[in-house]
Design an enzyme around this catalytic site. Sequence first.
Site, PDB file in Angstrom:
ATOM      1  N   LYS A  89      85.738  60.961  39.253  1.00 25.03           N
ATOM      2  CA  LYS A  89      85.143  61.535  40.459  1.00 25.03           C
ATOM      3  C   LYS A  89      83.841  60.788  40.756  1.00 25.03           C
ATOM      4  O   LYS A  89      83.062  60.489  39.838  1.00 25.03           O
ATOM      5  CB  LYS A  89      84.870  63.024  40.218  1.00 25.03           C
ATOM      6  CG  LYS A  89      84.440  63.792  41.465  1.00 25.03           C
ATOM      7  CD  LYS A  89      84.320  65.284  41.150  1.00 25.03           C
ATOM      8  CE  LYS A  89      83.966  66.113  42.367  1.00 25.03           C
ATOM      9  NZ  LYS A  89      83.912  67.565  42.064  1.00 25.03           N
ATOM     10  N   SER A 121      86.484  70.401  45.270  1.00 25.89           N
ATOM     11  CA  SER A 121      85.996  69.142  45.759  1.00 25.89           C
ATOM     12  C   SER A 121      86.542  67.908  45.032  1.00 25.89           C
ATOM     13  O   SER A 121      86.402  66.800  45.528  1.00 25.89           O
ATOM     14  CB  SER A 121      84.470  69.139  45.672  1.00 25.89           C
ATOM     15  OG  SER A 121      84.057  69.193  44.321  1.00 25.89           O
ATOM     16  N   SER A 136      86.162  73.453  41.511  1.00 26.04           N
ATOM     17  CA  SER A 136      86.482  72.119  42.031  1.00 26.04           C
ATOM     18  C   SER A 136      87.400  71.261  41.179  1.00 26.04           C
ATOM     19  O   SER A 136      87.853  70.214  41.644  1.00 26.04           O
ATOM     20  CB  SER A 136      85.200  71.335  42.292  1.00 26.04           C
ATOM     21  OG  SER A 136      84.707  71.677  43.554  1.00 26.04           O
TER      22      SER A 136
HETATM   23  N1  GLN Z   1      84.418  74.969  46.604  1.00 28.73           N
HETATM   24  C1  GLN Z   1      83.233  75.431  45.940  1.00 28.73           C
HETATM   25  C2  GLN Z   1      82.023  75.076  46.752  1.00 28.73           C
HETATM   26  O1  GLN Z   1      82.201  74.623  47.819  1.00 28.73           O
HETATM   27  C3  GLN Z   1      83.172  74.874  44.556  1.00 28.73           C
HETATM   28  C4  GLN Z   1      82.739  73.478  44.520  1.00 28.73           C
HETATM   29  C5  GLN Z   1      82.689  72.927  43.147  1.00 28.73           C
HETATM   30  O2  GLN Z   1      83.207  73.504  42.211  1.00 28.73           O
HETATM   31  N2  GLN Z   1      82.027  71.801  43.031  1.00 28.73           N
HETATM   32  O3  GLN Z   1      80.916  75.262  46.349  1.00 28.73           O
END
Ligand code: GLN
Length: 490
Positions: free
Chosen positions: A84, A159, A183
């Site tokens: 990532k 994400s 994410s």
């Molecule tokens: N979708 C969640 C957010 O927008 C989690 C994101 C993540 O785990 N980095 O914060």
Amino acid sequence: MSDAVPPSTSLPAVEIAAAVRRGERSAVEVLEEHLAVIHEREHEIHAFNLLMDDHARVAAAHVDRQVAAGHDPGPLAGVPVALKDNLCTSGVPTTCSSRILEGWCPPYDATVVARLRMAGAILIGKTNLDEFAMGSSTEHSAFGPTRNPHDPARVPGGSSGGSAAAVAAGFAPLALGSDTGGSIRQPASLCGVVGVKPTYGRVSRYGLVAFASSLDQIGPLAPTVADAAAALEVIAGHDPLDSTSVPEPAPELLARLGEGVEGLRVGVVAELMGEGIAPDVRRRVEAAADALAEAGAKVDDATVPAATYGLSAYYLIAPAEASSNLARYDGVRYGLRVDAPTTAAMNTATRTAGFGAEVKRRIMLGTYALSAGYYDAYYGKAQKVRTLIIRDFAAAYESFDLLLSPVSPTTAFPLGAKAADPLTMYLSDVCTIPSNLAGDPSVSVPFGTGDDGLAIGVQVLAPALAEATMLRAAAVLEDAVAGNHPGGRR
Ligand code: GLN
């Protein structure tokens, strides 16, 4: 509805490593095969922000030379790994899919990156994400969205959408993601791969670009539970460079995967099975509970009452921490600078041009929640709710060894379906956020498909540091799906 899992074209990482270590396959050949798959489909999927093919070829040739010289390159010998793009890679751009980091190259490797290299893994590229990991669809990337390999009209989740798509498309048999509120697990669920969020502190965050430091954890995405376990064994373990790192060696996971679930007490979290969860998702969780019961677990209903408030608490705590963490992008220290007559005007111009709309929204939410006069009502209250969630999980784990729930309320949604409506997007995380707030480990295991034929992951949750037990259950679920479909994934 069927319980067939959409096939991942990746060969399992553990099989690749075993063959490379024995000298039966060359790391260079393995790499070229994966690069060929990437060149075939990447233009359609956009899993990567950057391919590291030159670096990868050098690293793979080195692994082959080690094997030829009779040395063991390590447990991930020759395994291509996608990272990532919020994990620091020495001398290689790390963008967080944000314009504000344009042109920045970290001067050091994240601890997980260094450990992967030491284990013989081949780093093949940096994957796309929602800007600074804020999102659930990978549509909030400054470089354009990633598409779901099983249906390119749909999102891969986020994400860590690029990492999940890379594994699902067979671009890499292993990827790393980060999980602050879901994410790793949510994109794993939507792409039909395994995704693990380890216990907070299990994996060093050194070199992970911070989003919400009290929640962020790095973890693997992989085609099989064994691959995820092998990766976790490599990246976990104490690191003095991260003050929140648990002072424990990496757990033994692979050797225990076959131990089954006989006698384990498994609770289905009632609060995460109700309103907002699509009926086909709920049915897969019920089928997973049945599969564990059939394998000898004692399955019952569990209750974690405060989990209901997880989403509200998270969307105060995470933006609050983000607003502080992202203050460092000032036009001086990293990446982009938009010049202006005064320093303050330069800061503003840089941040206005460099951050996307979702990141700005989070910074404003967080700044507001922390501001004098509102702190107690918002941030302070959210922290109290977090304590309740921790207590409710602890109480549940007095009666259960593991908990079970959905990962995502629905299967992969079409691109654009939620992009304009932040609240609807935030609801994607309702089942994943509680274990981040508690700091406990959880995993998304592919467990069949929904009415639309798309992948559904089931979440297994465990108390802190119980990854080994959690992955044993994940392996049982994986076998249950594969057993029903001999032509399936394994
Ligand atoms: N979708 C969640 C957010 O927008 C989690 C994101 C993540 O785990 N980095 O914060």
